[in-house]
Design an enzyme around this catalytic site. Structure first.
Site, PDB file in Angstrom:
ATOM      1  CG  HIS A  91      -0.276   0.359   2.500  1.00 26.36           C
ATOM      2  ND1 HIS A  91      -0.092   1.657   2.924  1.00 26.36           N
ATOM      3  CD2 HIS A  91       0.255  -0.435   3.475  1.00 26.36           C
ATOM      4  CE1 HIS A  91       0.518   1.650   4.102  1.00 26.36           C
ATOM      5  NE2 HIS A  91       0.744   0.397   4.448  1.00 26.36           N
ATOM      6  CB  CYS A  92       1.259   4.218  -1.698  1.00 25.90           C
ATOM      7  SG  CYS A  92      -0.092   4.386  -2.895  1.00 25.90           S
ATOM      8  CD1 TRP A  93      -2.005  10.287   0.405  1.00 26.90           C
ATOM      9  CD2 TRP A  93      -1.974   9.444   2.463  1.00 26.90           C
ATOM     10  NE1 TRP A  93      -2.804  11.085   1.188  1.00 26.90           N
ATOM     11  CE2 TRP A  93      -2.805  10.592   2.461  1.00 26.90           C
ATOM     12  CE3 TRP A  93      -1.825   8.741   3.651  1.00 26.90           C
ATOM     13  CZ2 TRP A  93      -3.461  11.050   3.606  1.00 26.90           C
ATOM     14  CZ3 TRP A  93      -2.481   9.198   4.795  1.00 26.90           C
ATOM     15  CH2 TRP A  93      -3.278  10.327   4.756  1.00 26.90           C
ATOM     16  CE1 TYR A 120      -1.259   4.398   8.231  1.00 24.32           C
ATOM     17  CE2 TYR A 120      -1.484   6.729   7.719  1.00 24.32           C
ATOM     18  CZ  TYR A 120      -1.263   5.720   8.638  1.00 24.32           C
ATOM     19  OH  TYR A 120      -1.067   6.039   9.966  1.00 24.32           O
TER      20      TYR A 120
END
Length: 337
Positions: A91-93, A120
């Site tokens: 995952h990223c933001w 996130y």
């Protein structure tokens, strides 16, 4: 690669590694407990791209990013290969370009990736929602030095569900609470850690917590969860002062006197100038028992105010006999609830 929602992601995370590809600064601010950080960009690179995006435009920023990533693709692959699992969660933001790009790169070296829809941000929404869910909480209360943390540990051994907020915050909740502790997490990450503990708990069973003010050091207990704590039934252990002094001397007496003096000074306004000066002089002279009694005069009054704010019918008092140990106290508590 394919994407999964937050519920599926958290379920899969019980068995699969989680890779957070955000920058190190984003990761330090808060992350999914247990996640590994393999950043696509450094903090400086991310900041530079943001400036380019604002001042020049999206396409130049993307090209700048590709320039940053190209030379370190091998190093990134070497990092992900250290994770001994063919499958992983990434995952990223926001669940956008960073996680998709890194998942593609990871899959080129044989890893199968699942992406978190919404990134996130979706996790943080789940965290805040969890804090509002009704739970059956029970608060363990008692004057400073009563051994509440140790009693909670014994309750856990007896099969009770326990969450140690002070352990999550790396702080024991008083002016002396940071002594001997790791650096505190951000409040955001404290919430993430609390979420992880709540996720493991059986919602049909009581969860025991120590009586805390809204702040544990610099970390704030989520407002919705703290409101539940304030309304929860309370078990108050009443431990003789001499036993509390003895316990506190064992817990804090070994610290450097300079550190103890700094902690005393933190509450000078609340102690009063004269009492603070007296405590500092006694500390310098090594009379830590008298220092402890002065501190307890203050903390006992503060505790008395805190316990008086609870509904009397919600408080169960347990008078602890002289010489009782934490195992005995835990058994007394279980027999009364």
């Amino acid at each position: 690669m394919h994407s999964v929602d937050i519920a599926d992601f958290l379920h899969q995370a019980q068995a699969l590694p989680v890779v957070d590809v955000r920058s190190p600064g984003e990761f330090r601010q808060g992350h999914i407990p247990g996640a590994v950080n393999i950043p696509l960009f450094s903090d400086e690179e991310r900041a530079a791209m943001g400036t380019t995006y604002v001042q020049v435009g999206r396409e130049p920023a993307v090209l700048q990013g590709l320039g940053f990533v190209g030379p370190k693709m091998r190093a990134i692959c070497e990092e992900v290969l250290k994770i001994k699992s063919e499958q992983m969660l990434v995952h990223c933001w926001r669940g956008g370009m960073r996680s998709q790009s890194m998942a593609w790169l990871f899959e080129t070296v044989g890893k199968k990736c699942m992406l978190l829809e919404g990134g996130y941000k979706a996790f943080r929404r789940a965290v805040l929602s969890e804090m509002e869910l009704p739970r059956e909480l029970r608060i363990l209360s008692g004057y400073t030095g009563s051994g509440k943390t140790e009693i909670l540990a014994e309750l856990k051994k007896l099969g009770q569900q326990v969450i140690d907020l002070e352990a999550l915050a790396h702080h024991k909740g008083s002016a002396f609470g940071a002594l001997g502790q790791q650096l505190q997490p951000s409040t955001e990450h404290f919430e993430n850690k609390l979420f992880a503990e709540l996720q493991k708990a059986d919602k049909s069973q009581v969860v025991w917590l120590e009586d805390e003010s809204v702040n544990v050091g610099k970390n704030q207990i989520p407002p919705a969860f703290f409101e539940q704590m304030k309304r929860a039934g309370t078990t108050q252990v009443v431990v003789p002062q001499q036993a509390r002094v003895k316990r506190l001397l064992v817990e804090y007496g070994g610290f450097d006197r300079t550190l103890l003096a700094e902690s005393i000074k933190k509450i000078e306004k609340r102690l009063g100038y004269d009492r603070c000066r007296q405590a500092l002089e006694l500390c310098a002279a090594g009379d830590l028992a008298q220092v402890t009694k002065i501190m307890l005069d203050y903390y006992d009054k503060a505790y008395g105010f805190q316990i008086s704010a609870r509904r009397p019918e919600s408080v169960t008092r347990i008078e602890v006999p002289e010489g009782a140990n934490v195992e005995d106290i835990a058994k007394m508590i279980v027999s009364r609830v």
